[in-house]
Design an enzyme around this catalytic site. Structure first.
Site, mmCIF file in Angstrom:
data_model
loop_
_atom_site.group_PDB
_atom_site.id
_atom_site.type_symbol
_atom_site.label_atom_id
_atom_site.label_comp_id
_atom_site.label_asym_id
_atom_site.label_seq_id
_atom_site.Cartn_x
_atom_site.Cartn_y
_atom_site.Cartn_z
ATOM 1 N N ASN A 8 46.408 39.771 46.204
ATOM 2 C CA ASN A 8 46.269 38.879 45.125
ATOM 3 C C ASN A 8 46.582 39.695 43.887
ATOM 4 O O ASN A 8 45.486 40.625 43.723
ATOM 5 C CB ASN A 8 45.201 38.069 45.103
ATOM 6 N N LYS A 10 46.602 38.922 40.832
ATOM 7 C CA LYS A 10 46.035 38.282 39.756
ATOM 8 C C LYS A 10 46.753 38.609 38.473
ATOM 9 O O LYS A 10 48.054 38.352 38.641
ATOM 10 C CB LYS A 10 44.748 38.861 39.440
ATOM 11 N N HIS A 91 41.167 29.863 44.346
ATOM 12 C CA HIS A 91 40.365 31.226 44.246
ATOM 13 C C HIS A 91 39.127 30.963 43.220
ATOM 14 O O HIS A 91 39.270 30.564 42.207
ATOM 15 C CB HIS A 91 41.474 32.280 43.364
ATOM 16 N N GLU A 93 38.233 32.525 40.877
ATOM 17 C CA GLU A 93 38.695 32.957 39.409
ATOM 18 C C GLU A 93 38.975 31.584 38.699
ATOM 19 O O GLU A 93 38.809 31.311 37.781
ATOM 20 C CB GLU A 93 39.559 34.154 39.020
ATOM 21 N N GLU A 161 35.662 34.175 50.455
ATOM 22 C CA GLU A 161 35.559 35.344 49.348
ATOM 23 C C GLU A 161 34.218 34.886 48.793
ATOM 24 O O GLU A 161 34.104 34.107 47.869
ATOM 25 C CB GLU A 161 36.807 35.153 48.397
ATOM 26 N N GLY A 167 35.806 41.775 43.187
ATOM 27 C CA GLY A 167 36.107 42.689 41.871
ATOM 28 C C GLY A 167 34.797 43.697 41.368
ATOM 29 O O GLY A 167 35.017 44.122 40.451
ATOM 30 N N SER A 207 36.275 43.105 47.455
ATOM 31 C CA SER A 207 36.203 44.349 47.501
ATOM 32 C C SER A 207 36.451 45.070 48.735
ATOM 33 O O SER A 207 36.139 46.150 49.130
ATOM 34 C CB SER A 207 34.876 44.902 46.994
HETATM 35 C C1 PEP Z 1 40.487 38.522 45.253
HETATM 36 O O1 PEP Z 1 41.008 38.399 44.296
HETATM 37 O O2 PEP Z 1 40.680 37.678 45.983
HETATM 38 C C2 PEP Z 1 39.737 39.574 45.538
HETATM 39 C C3 PEP Z 1 39.002 39.647 46.761
HETATM 40 O O3 PEP Z 1 39.559 40.762 44.827
HETATM 41 P P1 PEP Z 1 39.003 42.346 44.923
HETATM 42 O O4 PEP Z 1 39.567 42.736 46.329
HETATM 43 O O5 PEP Z 1 39.592 43.055 44.000
HETATM 44 O O6 PEP Z 1 37.532 42.288 45.218
#
Ligand code: PEP
Length: 245
Positions: A8, A10, A91, A93, A161, A167, A207
């Site tokens: 992803n 973003k 997601h 976010e 997630e 992040g 992460s």
């Molecule tokens: C994501 O955006 O779905 C995500 C898991 O980000 P990150 O790997 O940067 O934590």
């Protein structure tokens, strides 16, 4: 089932940068199902650059209507016409920064399926919810909001997630991931039946990096990973994909 390794991007990566990524990324020898979610503006450039190379490209968000007066939005039909195979839906976010509700997530899943896209439905608890012992309640509520839109035959994916791991550099332990994935799988079994439930890949996200991908991908019930930051670099995305089976 092949494991899924999805990136992803973003609100990162221009069209030119997407072409550079595609030129540098070497998919040969990788056994995983590879999937990237660029911005809508980089979508065409990336889709053209990876065509025929075993990498699918999806969109990060869709609106539930197919067309109309919805300034700034993209429909599932438009994404499909541009060559998208998947749509990321719900997601964290989108949910937490833009106020997307469970009901809207359900409508978006319906729209994706109507247009022939494979929805990748994201669920996950906040840190406060985890501390309050509410992980199962939250992710069950989030998945229940889409279970009315799918059938045993539907092709779709789930990404667990935990919001506190996205992040932040914090990662769920493989045991945490397995426990949440088991909760989701149990719900799928109850609602879709055992065979159909096993056919829905459940990805872990939060992460994921080259250094922790192998142990997460080896955890029971983890069928792949959804990667944010570490998917922006072709070498680290490849290293993560190498850890998948
Ligand atoms: C994501 O955006 O779905 C995500 C898991 O980000 P990150 O790997 O940067 O934590």
């Amino acid at each position: 089932m092949k494991q899924v390794v999805a990136g992803n991007w973003k609100m990162n990566v221009t069209a030119t940068e997407a072409e550079a990524f595609a030129a540098a990324f070497e998919p040969q020898g990788l056994g995983a199902e590879l999937l990237l979610f660029p911005t809508a503006l980089a979508f065409g450039a990336l889709a053209r650059a990876v065509a025929g190379r075993g990498i699918e490209v999806g969109v990060q968000n869709i609106h539930w209507e197919s067309s109309g007066a919805f300034t700034g939005e993209i429909s599932a039909e438009q994404a499909a016409a541009a060559g998208a195979s998947h749509a990321l839906i719900g997601h964290s976010e989108r949910r937490h920064l833009f106020g997307e509700t469970d009901e809207e997530v359900g409508r978006k899943v319906s729209a994706a399926l109507r247009a022939g896209l494979t929805p990748v439905v994201c669920v996950g608890e906040t840190l406060d919810e985890r501390k309050a012992g509410r992980v199962d309640e939250v992710i069950t509520r989030q998945i229940d909001a889409v279970l009315g839109m799918v059938s045993a035959e539907t092709r779709w994916r789930i990404a667990y997630e935990p919001v506190w791991a996205i992040g932040t550099g914090e990662t769920a332990t493989p045991d945490d991931a397995t426990a949440a994935h088991r909760t989701l799988r149990t719900r799928l079994v109850e609602r879709l039946g055992g065979g159909a439930a096993q056919a829905v890949p459940i990805l872990y996200g939060g992460s994921v990096k080259p250094g922790n991908a192998a142990e997460l991908l080896a955890a029971p019930e983890v069928d792949g990973v959804l990667v944010g930051g570490a998917s922006l670099d072709p070498a680290s995305f490849r290293a993560i994909a190498e850890a998948a089976g």
